[in-house]
Write an enzyme that holds these catalytic residues in place. Structure first.
Site, short mmCIF file in Angstrom:
data_model
loop_
_atom_site.label_atom_id
_atom_site.label_comp_id
_atom_site.label_asym_id
_atom_site.label_seq_id
_atom_site.Cartn_x
_atom_site.Cartn_y
_atom_site.Cartn_z
N GLY A 1 -3.41 -90.91 10.85
CA GLY A 1 -2.37 -91.41 9.96
C GLY A 1 -2.81 -92.17 8.74
N GLU B 1 -7.73 -90.09 15.50
CA GLU B 1 -7.53 -88.69 15.11
C GLU B 1 -7.18 -88.55 13.64
OE1 GLU B 1 -4.12 -87.92 17.47
OE2 GLU B 1 -5.27 -87.60 19.29
N PRO B 2 -8.11 -88.82 12.74
CA PRO B 2 -7.79 -88.68 11.32
C PRO B 2 -7.78 -87.21 10.88
CG PRO B 2 -10.08 -89.33 11.59
CD PRO B 2 -9.49 -89.26 12.98
N GLY B 3 -6.84 -86.86 10.07
CA GLY B 3 -6.80 -85.52 9.50
C GLY B 3 -6.91 -85.61 7.99
N ARG B 4 -5.81 -86.03 7.38
CA ARG B 4 -5.73 -86.10 5.91
C ARG B 4 -6.91 -86.87 5.29
NH1 ARG B 4 -0.78 -86.22 3.36
NH2 ARG B 4 0.11 -86.95 5.32
N ARG C 1 3.54 -79.23 -0.41
CA ARG C 1 3.80 -80.67 -0.27
C ARG C 1 4.73 -81.24 -1.35
NH1 ARG C 1 0.71 -84.27 -0.19
NH2 ARG C 1 1.56 -85.40 1.58
N TYR D 1 7.93 -82.76 0.39
CA TYR D 1 7.97 -84.23 0.52
C TYR D 1 8.09 -84.94 -0.82
CZ TYR D 1 5.16 -82.59 4.51
OH TYR D 1 4.66 -81.90 5.58
N CYS E 1 9.37 -67.85 -6.68
CA CYS E 1 10.74 -67.72 -7.14
C CYS E 1 11.62 -68.77 -6.49
CB CYS E 1 11.23 -66.32 -6.84
SG CYS E 1 10.25 -65.12 -7.72
N TYR F 1 -3.40 -80.47 4.38
CA TYR F 1 -2.03 -79.98 4.53
C TYR F 1 -1.58 -79.11 3.36
CZ TYR F 1 -2.06 -83.40 8.26
OH TYR F 1 -2.39 -84.12 9.38
N1 LLP Z 1 -2.70 -86.85 15.54
C1 LLP Z 1 -1.51 -86.26 15.72
C2 LLP Z 1 -0.96 -86.16 17.06
C3 LLP Z 1 -0.83 -85.75 14.61
O1 LLP Z 1 0.35 -85.15 14.79
C4 LLP Z 1 -1.39 -85.85 13.31
C5 LLP Z 1 -0.70 -85.31 12.15
C6 LLP Z 1 -2.64 -86.46 13.19
C7 LLP Z 1 -3.26 -86.97 14.34
C8 LLP Z 1 -3.34 -86.59 11.87
O2 LLP Z 1 -2.63 -87.40 10.99
P1 LLP Z 1 -3.27 -87.70 9.54
O3 LLP Z 1 -4.52 -88.52 9.77
O4 LLP Z 1 -3.57 -86.40 8.91
O5 LLP Z 1 -2.21 -88.45 8.83
N2 LLP Z 1 2.15 -82.08 6.65
C9 LLP Z 1 2.27 -83.49 6.42
C10 LLP Z 1 1.49 -84.29 7.42
C11 LLP Z 1 1.83 -83.94 8.84
C12 LLP Z 1 1.04 -84.72 9.84
C13 LLP Z 1 1.12 -84.08 11.17
N3 LLP Z 1 0.43 -84.75 12.20
C14 LLP Z 1 1.83 -83.80 4.98
O6 LLP Z 1 1.45 -82.89 4.28
O7 LLP Z 1 1.92 -84.93 4.54
#
Ligand code: LLP
Length: 432
Positions: free
Chosen positions: A250, A293-296, A329, A333, A360, A389
């Site tokens: 997050g 659990e970092p993603g973004r 995005r 959003y 379109c 994302y």
């Molecule tokens: N763990 C779980 C269980 C999650 O559902 C997510 C993201 C993460 C970790 C990673 O979160 P992050 O570090 O990336 O914030 N599509 C949206 C974001 C959706 C996030 C989904 N879950 C966007 O483009 O902003």
């Protein structure tokens, strides 16, 4: 360069052109076509290492960093994660397969999802993943049935809805009791009993994920406190030691110059200190493993999208050859981005103009009021922080192929995902 926090670490301007990873992006666009996604390996690895270092320094017990692969996944990125000693979170069979192809140790793979299919659960069991993160009680029943006749015991975490909400867009806020994810706290004991009654399952931890694009570590620390309080309660009531606490991912990233970057060190220290303190308060020893659990925040800044300016509606819009099918995005959003002209990046800013995608739909506007009014057809638009994302949420709207992806490293560009072809698009399409 308008802001170093928005562009990859290796970004430079040479003869007015944007270079990344030792490569001239203008030349790459010529060679590989556009839209084109570029990932800077140096930035990607540095970010992964920074995460490991920050948490190793902040937390006195075991800590694992799992890259949330939904942000952007292909085999090469999973290989890099594995080489950097990160685990992987996956939410589908094909994400799991990618982890396998990349050679990730099963133990370092966690499987998430609120509606996992039977096939996904079975494949996770067969791979022997480190943990399945259970979202709801129906999933426990399904897993109990699937594991009843197996000789191995599957480790599971229970995902709770901690009723903690971070300050973010409603679409990406996930911690409330009525959010679609996780067990409401008043159902947790029933879920624990259900897991304990299943001989094929072993409860090892608790999980929560309150949302994405969060900048206040205190919000996440609040979730940690709820997780520890529940762990203590479960230990007291059932004698089960909760050995793993996962407050999800997050951490936010800046997309525009007016947002300061999040402080990774402060985030790690806040989470770790809260976990240590809450375990002390509740008498929980030994300290549990902390899984993040970092993603973004792992992939966003390493990625840059390149588009060709195709046409103009003077005073109003630039039209580019990509848009909402490769980056939904802004449409979904209201996300904002920062861009420049890669082939003449040193030119003074132009008057504000909107950048329209090619799809379109009126909502397909990638940037609003960008200082790019001087752009002309043929110019190249580079959009910063495009790694997360974007492609993982891409579509084939208007039957357009998805972009190619290059990994840039010390002057070498490697194709890690080829551009989709018309043949790919029509491969599933059958005559009457
Ligand atoms: N763990 C779980 C269980 C999650 O559902 C997510 C993201 C993460 C970790 C990673 O979160 P992050 O570090 O990336 O914030 N599509 C949206 C974001 C959706 C996030 C989904 N879950 C966007 O483009 O902003």
């Amino acid at each position: 360069m308008n802001n170093p926090f928005l562009w990859p670490d290796t970004t430079t301007l040479q003869a007015g052109r944007l270079w990344i990873g030792g490569c001239d992006t203008t030349a790459l666009a010529e060679e590989y076509g556009t839209p084109l996604y570029l990932f800077d390996e140096t930035t990607l690895r540095a970010t992964m290492r920074a995460y490991r270092k920050a948490f190793a320094a902040a937390y006195p017990a075991e800590c694992r960093i799992h890259y949330a692969s939904k942000a952007f996944l292909n085999t090469a990125v999973a290989q890099i994660a594995a080489q950097e000693s990160l685990g992987l979170d996956v939410v589908s069979a094909a994400e799991l397969l990618t982890a396998q192809r990349a050679g990730l140790a099963a133990e370092h793979v966690h499987v998430h999802g609120n509606a996992k299919t039977a096939d996904e659960l079975l494949r996770a069991l067969e791979y022997g993943v480190g943990a399945i993160v259970i979202d709801n009680r129906d999933e426990i029943a399904r897993l109990a049935a699937l594991t009843a006749s197996r000789s191995t015991v599957q480790a599971v975490l229970l995902r709770i809805a901690p009723n903690v909400t971070g300050d973010t867009h409603a679409h990406i806020s996930t911690g409330a009791t009525d959010a679609k994810f996780g067990l409401p706290l008043d159902t947790l004991d029933a879920a624990v009993e259900q897991v304990l009654a299943a001989p094929g399952l072993r409860l090892i931890g608790l999980h929560a994920h309150i949302g994405s694009q969060l900048f206040e570590p205190e919000d996440l620390a609040e979730a940690v406190a709820v997780l520890v309080a529940q762990a203590a309660r479960i230990r007291a009531r059932y004698g089960v030691v909760i050995g793993e606490i996962s407050p999800g991912g997050g951490l936010g990233v800046p997309y525009t110059a007016d947002t300061p970057p999040a402080d990774l060190g402060r985030y790690a220290r806040t989470l770790a200190a809260t976990l240590v303190e809450q375990c002390r308060v509740h008498g929980l020893t030994p300290l549990p493993r902390l899984t993040i659990e970092p993603g973004r925040s792992i992939v966003a800044r390493a990625g840059v999208a390149l588009y060709r300016v195709v046409a103009r509606k003077p005073g109003y819009y630039l039209h580019i050859d990509g848009g909402m099918a490769d980056n939904i995005r802004p449409a979904l959003y209201g996300a904002r981005y920062t861009a420049l002209l890669a082939n003449r990046a040193a030119d003074p800013a132009g008057p504000p103009i909107h950048v329209a995608g090619r799809y379109c739909e009126s909502g397909d506007v990638l940037l609003r009021d960008a200082p790019l009014g001087h752009a002309e057809p043929g110019d190249l638009l580079a959009v910063a922080t495009s790694g997360a994302y974007t492609l993982s949420m891409a579509s084939n709207y208007n039957l357009t192929p998805r972009p190619a992806v290059l990994l840039l490293t010390n002057g070498v560009a490697r194709l890690i995902q080829r551009r989709e072809t018309e043949a790919d698009l029509l491969a599933r399409d059958l005559w009457l």
